[in-house]
Scaffold this motif. Structure first.
Motif, mmCIF file in Angstrom:
data_model
loop_
_atom_site.group_PDB
_atom_site.id
_atom_site.type_symbol
_atom_site.label_atom_id
_atom_site.label_comp_id
_atom_site.label_asym_id
_atom_site.label_seq_id
_atom_site.Cartn_x
_atom_site.Cartn_y
_atom_site.Cartn_z
ATOM 1 N N ALA A 1 11.897 -22.370 -5.548
ATOM 2 C CA ALA A 1 12.572 -23.663 -5.683
ATOM 3 C C ALA A 1 12.448 -24.668 -4.556
ATOM 4 O O ALA A 1 12.310 -25.652 -4.702
ATOM 5 C CB ALA A 1 14.093 -23.498 -5.379
ATOM 6 N N ASN B 1 9.329 -27.121 -4.420
ATOM 7 C CA ASN B 1 9.867 -28.706 -5.327
ATOM 8 C C ASN B 1 10.006 -29.587 -4.020
ATOM 9 O O ASN B 1 10.344 -30.823 -4.395
ATOM 10 C CB ASN B 1 11.061 -28.490 -6.263
ATOM 11 N N ILE B 2 10.349 -29.354 -3.059
ATOM 12 C CA ILE B 2 10.660 -30.063 -1.815
ATOM 13 C C ILE B 2 9.504 -30.985 -1.621
ATOM 14 O O ILE B 2 8.314 -30.360 -1.476
ATOM 15 C CB ILE B 2 11.198 -29.418 -0.737
ATOM 16 N N ASN C 1 14.318 -35.485 -1.400
ATOM 17 C CA ASN C 1 14.786 -33.894 -1.203
ATOM 18 C C ASN C 1 14.530 -33.261 -0.084
ATOM 19 O O ASN C 1 14.655 -31.981 -0.140
ATOM 20 C CB ASN C 1 14.529 -33.305 -2.447
ATOM 21 N N THR D 1 17.309 -31.470 1.819
ATOM 22 C CA THR D 1 18.462 -30.742 1.152
ATOM 23 C C THR D 1 18.408 -28.980 1.262
ATOM 24 O O THR D 1 17.202 -28.767 1.528
ATOM 25 C CB THR D 1 18.482 -31.053 -0.233
ATOM 26 N N MET D 2 19.206 -28.487 0.733
ATOM 27 C CA MET D 2 19.085 -26.729 0.969
ATOM 28 C C MET D 2 18.695 -26.523 -0.334
ATOM 29 O O MET D 2 19.075 -27.144 -1.399
ATOM 30 C CB MET D 2 20.224 -26.150 1.225
ATOM 31 N N THR D 3 17.722 -25.388 -0.604
ATOM 32 C CA THR D 3 17.435 -24.649 -1.987
ATOM 33 C C THR D 3 17.676 -23.291 -1.880
ATOM 34 O O THR D 3 17.984 -22.610 -0.650
ATOM 35 C CB THR D 3 16.138 -24.866 -1.945
ATOM 36 N N PRO D 4 18.088 -22.762 -3.151
ATOM 37 C CA PRO D 4 18.510 -21.402 -3.275
ATOM 38 C C PRO D 4 17.271 -20.732 -3.397
ATOM 39 O O PRO D 4 16.167 -20.836 -3.716
ATOM 40 C CB PRO D 4 19.135 -21.608 -4.479
ATOM 41 N N ILE E 1 19.474 -17.261 -7.188
ATOM 42 C CA ILE E 1 19.114 -17.951 -8.448
ATOM 43 C C ILE E 1 19.328 -16.643 -9.513
ATOM 44 O O ILE E 1 19.840 -16.877 -10.776
ATOM 45 C CB ILE E 1 17.760 -18.284 -8.774
#
Lengths: 489, 54
Positions: free
Chosen positions: B5, B8-9, B15, B18-21, B26
């Motif tokens: 994930a 994608n930053i 983005n 932001t935080m991503t999992p 997931i």
């Protein structure tokens, strides 16, 4: 024998009418006036819009259900209200125009003792040039606001999938089609269901997805966002929304007022006053809502529409419409009984009541263009309000005209919301959320405006199971099948 | 290799903050046993809010 007339057969109107009929019994009459022949479980239109369900899965015929409940059903649209009666009669009445096949355009005056206005919104596609036509089935953008719109959206969506399978890259633009839209949640669900279906079809790498919305931050959802307890923190919905958009590789434009749509292109203005354009191959943009345009006339025939309705066409109720600027807003501004302040036998529920002001902080661009979500009045609150209004009216009929009214303020009630992010019994996901109260009360809950012990959210397969079960549960309830009164709104 | 994930930053893009999992978070989202537990927990939480709202 008293007659209760309900205008509208959506979530709120249907709830009000069916409970009123249940509580009043055959000694009194309940009349429903709605232009539609079918009831639509609107939250599942999202799945119709990506081919996961058919129109028949989310609708059913109203006539047999109302016949079973002893409700008089008139397939017609309301045109005007005469709350004082006419020069020849003191009995208030509503003028309706039939939409029933064979009686189209036929007019009738329906007298009432109590009137519930639950007409829902007019889908105001005309507010943005190029945003669909009067039917919502425009050539430039699609919609999922009705089951028919969703069927059309899916047809266009499948064409895109076929193009991608042939190697043609496609750009999807989903969101709100005007600076004053509500229902961001529906668009949120749709963009992630599209992403999910593109993955299933094996063409995700051929698609660019972009969100465009009038929210000032992602995760506002028209309720000013919310803070949820997670990992020991009170975390803003902005963090969760941005995380999901990033994870699913969906870009975003926020604080946008879409002011024009052309073939394959939208024009927009941002909160900072700048103008932009965005191209697309497929676009679903939610239209702004307005009142359905009901008129009101006094006994002498003079126009009193502005007395009964707010300028946006929604009905005035017991809200504080003089709250002024954002700094003066209070939770107590929000209506409790939904009774019209001028005519005490007139009530409004669901989207049809005029809110005192938005929930999200109102914002404008330097050019003076207002850009910000208008308040949602759908789903669970809509049903609860409909039931409370029906309860008040039934009490006044059965216990006397001074019976106290029931209250259902959005500042005192919570809401459970399940936003689908992809359909699939083992690979689907949905964001399951609760929010308490819907309208933040910063005096009672300083800081976040809400009780974080009862405001939470998480995404996963469990949310999808709940959404799917709710689909069947609410259709069961709406069809008045055994035990329907036990199912909460 | 499965795309993570955080890939994608976009640096200094929308983005970037932001935080991503991670992959474990997931996986848990569609882990049937874990989600069955969450199904029960979420339903209880929702019923409490529904009950408070009527």
């Amino acid at each position: 024998m008293a007659r209760v007339v309900v205008l509208g057969g959506g979530v709120s109107g249907h709830t009000a009418a069916t409970f009123a009929a249940e509580w009043l019994g055959s000694a009194h009459e309940v009349v429903v006036v709605t232009p539609n022949s079918k009831w639509n479980w609107i939250p599942s239109n999202i799945w119709v819009g990506v081919g996961g369900m058919s129109k028949e899965d989310v609708t059913f015929d109203l006539a047999p259900v109302y016949a079973k409940a002893g409700i008089t059903y008139k397939q017609a649209k309301a045109v005007s209200i005469n709350p004082e009666g006419s020069e020849t009669s003191d009995k208030p009445f509503v003028t309706i125009s039939y939409t029933l096949a064979g009686r189209e355009g036929e007019s009738e005056n329906v007298e009432y003792d109590y009137l519930i206005n639950a007409t829902g919104p007019k889908l105001n596609f005309g507010a943005t040039p190029g945003l669909g036509d009067a039917n919502g089935l425009g050539e430039f953008t699609v919609s999922v606001c009705t089951a028919d719109h969703a069927v059309h959206a899916n047809e266009e969506f499948q064409k895109c999938i076929e193009k991608m399978k042939k190697g043609e890259r496609q750009k999807f633009l989903i969101g709100t089609g005007h600076g004053l839209c509500t229902c961001q949640g529906a668009a949120f669900e749709y963009i992630f269901n599209i992403e999910h279906e593109l993955n299933k079809a094996g063409v995700r790498d051929m698609a660019d997805l972009k969100w465009i919305s009038n929210e000032s931050f992602l995760g506002d959802f028209g309720v000013g966002g919310l803070h949820m307890k997670s990992m020991g923190f009170a975390v803003s919905s902005k963090i969760f929304a941005e995380s999901l958009f990033t994870e699913r590789n969906v870009d975003w434009i926020i604080g946008a007022h879409v002011n024009k749509v052309e073939k394959g292109k939208v024009h927009y203005e941002l909160l900072d006053g700048s103008m932009g354009e965005e191209e697309f191959d497929f676009s679903m943009l939610i239209p702004p809502f307005a009142g359905v345009g009901l008129k009101a006339y006094a006994k002498d025939g003079s126009d009193i529409t502005s007395t009964v309705f707010a300028p946006n066409g929604f009905m005035k109720v017991d809200a504080n419409y003089a709250a002024g600027s954002y700094d003066n807003w209070k939770a107590s501004d929000w209506p409790k009984t939904y009774q019209n302040p001028t005519y005490d036998n007139l009530f409004a529920c669901g989207i049809a009541f005029a809110p005192p002001h938005p929930i999200s902080k109102p914002m404008s661009s330097p050019n003076g263009t207002p850009i910000g979500p208008t308040p949602p009045r759908t789903g669970m609150p809509s049903g609860i309000i409909g039931k409370a209004v029906a309860h008040s009216i039934c009490d006044r009929i059965l216990k006397g005209k001074d019976a106290p009214l029931h209250e259902a303020s959005m500042a005192h009630m919570g809401a459970a919301c399940v936003a689908s992010a992809g359909k699939g019994i083992f690979d689907g996901t949905a964001a399951a959320m609760t929010i308490y109260p819907v309208v933040p009360d910063f005096e009672k809950y300083p800081g976040t405006g809400r009780d974080v012990d009862y405001t939470f959210g998480e995404i996963g397969l469990a949310g999808h199971w709940i959404k799917h079960i709710l689909h069947h549960l609410f259709l069961w309830k709406a069809k008045l099948k055994p035990g329907w009164t036990m199912i909460p709104e | 290799m499965e795309k993570k994930a955080e890939h994608n930053i976009k640096a200094y893009g929308n983005n970037f903050t932001t935080m991503t999992p991670g992959s474990f978070a997931i996986k848990l989202r569609t882990c049937k046993i874990w989600q069955l537990i969450r199904f029960i927990v979420i339903n209880i939480k929702m019923l409490i809010v529904v009950n408070k709202s009527h």
